[in-house]
Design an enzyme around this catalytic site. Structure first.
Site, mmCIF file in Angstrom:
data_model
loop_
_atom_site.group_PDB
_atom_site.id
_atom_site.type_symbol
_atom_site.label_atom_id
_atom_site.label_comp_id
_atom_site.label_asym_id
_atom_site.label_seq_id
_atom_site.Cartn_x
_atom_site.Cartn_y
_atom_site.Cartn_z
ATOM 1 N N ASP A 1 31.721 39.110 41.524
ATOM 2 C CA ASP A 1 32.346 39.467 42.795
ATOM 3 C C ASP A 1 31.281 39.768 43.849
ATOM 4 O O ASP A 1 30.081 39.853 43.552
ATOM 5 C CB ASP A 1 33.259 40.679 42.595
ATOM 6 C CG ASP A 1 34.313 40.818 43.680
ATOM 7 O OD1 ASP A 1 34.495 39.862 44.461
ATOM 8 O OD2 ASP A 1 34.955 41.879 43.754
ATOM 9 N N GLU B 1 33.188 41.200 37.314
ATOM 10 C CA GLU B 1 34.577 41.634 37.378
ATOM 11 C C GLU B 1 35.400 40.890 36.334
ATOM 12 O O GLU B 1 35.217 39.699 36.101
ATOM 13 C CB GLU B 1 35.166 41.396 38.774
ATOM 14 C CG GLU B 1 36.599 41.886 38.911
ATOM 15 C CD GLU B 1 37.042 42.052 40.356
ATOM 16 O OE1 GLU B 1 38.259 42.279 40.576
ATOM 17 O OE2 GLU B 1 36.192 41.967 41.269
ATOM 18 N N ARG C 1 40.329 36.357 33.672
ATOM 19 C CA ARG C 1 39.383 35.750 34.608
ATOM 20 C C ARG C 1 38.116 36.582 34.635
ATOM 21 O O ARG C 1 38.160 37.804 34.796
ATOM 22 C CB ARG C 1 39.999 35.672 36.014
ATOM 23 C CG ARG C 1 39.093 35.045 37.064
ATOM 24 C CD ARG C 1 39.730 35.132 38.452
ATOM 25 N NE ARG C 1 38.817 34.704 39.495
ATOM 26 C CZ ARG C 1 38.850 35.132 40.757
ATOM 27 N NH1 ARG C 1 39.776 36.016 41.117
ATOM 28 N NH2 ARG C 1 37.979 34.700 41.637
ATOM 29 N N THR D 1 42.364 41.008 33.914
ATOM 30 C CA THR D 1 43.045 40.756 32.643
ATOM 31 C C THR D 1 44.090 39.661 32.785
ATOM 32 O O THR D 1 44.600 39.389 33.871
ATOM 33 C CB THR D 1 43.760 42.013 32.118
ATOM 34 O OG1 THR D 1 44.831 42.354 33.014
ATOM 35 C CG2 THR D 1 42.814 43.188 31.983
ATOM 36 N N GLU E 1 42.272 44.618 37.388
ATOM 37 C CA GLU E 1 40.978 44.043 37.743
ATOM 38 C C GLU E 1 39.940 45.163 37.725
ATOM 39 O O GLU E 1 40.110 46.165 38.416
ATOM 40 C CB GLU E 1 41.032 43.415 39.135
ATOM 41 C CG GLU E 1 42.128 42.376 39.320
ATOM 42 C CD GLU E 1 42.399 42.095 40.791
ATOM 43 O OE1 GLU E 1 41.433 42.117 41.588
ATOM 44 O OE2 GLU E 1 43.567 41.870 41.138
ATOM 45 N N TRP F 1 45.445 30.885 38.089
ATOM 46 C CA TRP F 1 46.545 31.676 37.554
ATOM 47 C C TRP F 1 47.820 30.848 37.368
ATOM 48 O O TRP F 1 48.618 31.135 36.475
ATOM 49 C CB TRP F 1 46.842 32.871 38.472
ATOM 50 C CG TRP F 1 45.755 33.890 38.510
ATOM 51 C CD1 TRP F 1 44.911 34.156 39.540
ATOM 52 C CD2 TRP F 1 45.358 34.773 37.452
ATOM 53 N NE1 TRP F 1 44.018 35.143 39.200
ATOM 54 C CE2 TRP F 1 44.281 35.548 37.931
ATOM 55 C CE3 TRP F 1 45.815 34.990 36.152
ATOM 56 C CZ2 TRP F 1 43.653 36.520 37.142
ATOM 57 C CZ3 TRP F 1 45.193 35.961 35.366
ATOM 58 C CH2 TRP F 1 44.125 36.717 35.862
ATOM 59 N N TYR G 1 34.385 36.814 36.561
ATOM 60 C CA TYR G 1 33.688 36.261 37.719
ATOM 61 C C TYR G 1 32.709 37.275 38.297
ATOM 62 O O TYR G 1 32.744 38.464 37.960
ATOM 63 C CB TYR G 1 34.670 35.806 38.801
ATOM 64 C CG TYR G 1 35.680 36.837 39.252
ATOM 65 C CD1 TYR G 1 35.591 37.444 40.498
ATOM 66 C CD2 TYR G 1 36.751 37.191 38.436
ATOM 67 C CE1 TYR G 1 36.536 38.375 40.922
ATOM 68 C CE2 TYR G 1 37.706 38.115 38.849
ATOM 69 C CZ TYR G 1 37.585 38.703 40.090
ATOM 70 O OH TYR G 1 38.524 39.631 40.497
#
Length: 478
Positions: free
Chosen positions: A67, A73, A63, A76, A18, A435, A65
């Site tokens: 943060d 952010e 993902r 992977t 991340e 996820w 998004y």
């Protein structure tokens, strides 16, 4: 857990990263500076316009998004080998840079002459910290706290081989100067379930994103963001090797420390690796000696590890760079790694500027160079310029990164997620994804739960995709 399942975990491991990016905008016409929140709204405008959300999964399985703190952010997709992960981590840089370029166009359309900057670093100009978190799948049979205790000596000294480096400020009993890690001053505990309050090295919050009877997710938040591909490979590859050895029952040297977190800041300020670390059993060991002993065990392990997951040939490259970096620290001759290790590359740049501006580490020009190193924009950021001119070494190539930008890994659960998202976008179908779950929301809700992150094929997902196709007319596909 059976020995066969344990073997599968240490030989083939799911891993992800991340990356939080620092963000700012500079007005080219001398106008007002936009706040991070304002810039972030411009950055995510096309995402929100398309998905009605600033938190989405993309067709490459990752993902994306916004943060807390207005930090873009990227997390992977699940990867099961080192180079695969690197390709997807680098693809994340390209993804957010594309958004930044679109944001600049939107600013211009609104009459604002602004340049948007995204920095892959970990500390801003006023000391706020943001992270680069590594996630490693481990077996449920291993208590995470016990695993963490075995890992802590390696993790607090790992900064010597893969830190990003920075111009350190004075304070906390330290003078201004160069430090090898940006995160070392930002963590306060060794092992904890907290993330922001205490900032531990290893986070124990139990979120496996899979079958909780089989898996744990080890969440490491002490690492620096890597600009160099080779530094990233060493950071993750060395950790993969240590985890493999622990899960395989390889006997490692006992370096359990009396106060591990008490040493991490000292190590960051000692490029010789000679910081003495007090052992719980008595006596001391140096940071360099911890790394050397761990490396020696990893070199032996390479001769017997199953050649699955990350190929042993790739891990030999990791061990070679690890060896050369420790030799460089021992001899203080960094010429054999000065194209591969972030903090060494950056220190050389800073020292060149120090020759011009004087020895004082507080000179503002040095802070500018430090920050510019982490600007991800090709043709503008210092590290991308070094890379474009062939002045630093690479681990992968642009073609592989470009493929990872658009396609999920084919060997993990992410492949199923990527297929599902791509089909839904093509059809305009209303879906919800996380996820573990793939859900079609209409005409009748249908959901598939994917608890095995190793599984890239599932007939239930095939049926879900068929259901989407059957209802294509209802979604208004043209």
């Amino acid at each position: 857990m059976s020995s066969a399942t344990e073997g599968r975990l240490f030989a083939r491991r799911i891993v992800g990263v991340e990356t939080e990016y620092g963000i700012t905008a500079v007005a080219g016409d001398g106008g007002r500076t936009l706040s991070p929140d304002e810039i972030a709204r411009y950055l995510f405008r096309p995402i929100v316009s398309r998905y009605a959300s600033s938190n989405i999964f993309t067709p490459n399985g990752s993902r994306l998004y916004l943060d807390v703190g207005s930090h873009p952010e990227i997390a992977t997709a699940e990867c099961d080998s080192l180079t695969q992960l690197l390709n997807h981590e680098q693809a994340g840089d390209r993804m957010v840079d594309e958004l930044a370029q679109q944001a600049e166009e939107a600013l211009a359309a609104d009459g604002i002459d602004g340049r948007v900057y995204l920095f892959k670093n970990n500390v801003d100009s006023v000391g706020n910290s943001y992270g680069c978190h590594e996630n490693y799948l481990v077996g449920r049979h291993l208590p995470l706290r016990n695993l963490g205790k075995q890992l802590l000596p390696f993790m607090i000294t790992r900064q010597l081989i893969c830190g990003a480096g920075m111009v350190g400020r004075s304070g906390g009993g330290f003078d201004a100067g160069f430090v090898v890690s940006q995160r070392a001053d930002q963590v306060w505990e060794g092992i904890s379930s907290a993330t922001t309050r205490a900032r531990p090295i290893i986070n124990t919050r139990d979120e496996p994103h899979g079958d909780s009877n089989r898996f744990r997710r080890m969440h490491v938040i002490v690492g620096d963001s890597s600009m160099s591909e080779t530094t990233f490979a060493l950071k993750v590859g060395s950790t993969l090797l240590v985890l493999e050895m622990i899960e395989a029952g390889v006997e490692l040297p006992d370096f359990e420390m009396d106060n591990p977190i008490g040493h991490i800041r000292d190590i960051a300020r000692d490029m010789t690796g000679s910081t003495p670390l007090a052992l719980k059993q008595g006596g001391t060991v140096t940071a360099l000696e911890v790394q050397e002993a761990t490396l020696a065990a990893a070199a032996v392990w390479l001769e017997e590890r199953p050649d699955e997951g990350t190929p042993t040939a790739e891990l030999r490259r990791v061990v070679d760079l690890w060896t050369r970096q420790l030799e460089a620290i021992r001899t203080q001759d960094f010429s054999r790694v000065d194209r591969e290790i972030d903090w060494v590359i950056k220190l050389n740049l800073l020292n060149r500027y120090r020759e011009r501006v004087g020895e004082d580490w507080t000179h503002p020009k040095l802070a500018q160079v430090d920050l510019a190193y982490h600007d991800i924009r090709p043709g503008r950021g210092l590290f991308p310029l070094l890379e474009a001119r062939g002045l630093v070494d690479r681990w992968t190539d642009d073609a592989a990164i470009g493929q990872a930008l658009h396609a999920a890994p084919e060997t993990t659960r992410a492949h199923l997620r990527g297929r599902f998202i791509a089909a839904a976008e093509e059809l305009g179908a209303p879906v919800t994804t996380d996820w573990v779950h793939l859900k079609v929301n209409a005409p009748e809700p249908r959901v598939v739960e994917l608890l095995d992150p190793f599984q890239p094929v599932d007939e239930r997902v095939d049926h879900l995709l068929a259901y989407l196709e059957e209802n294509a007319d209802a979604y208004g596909r043209v």
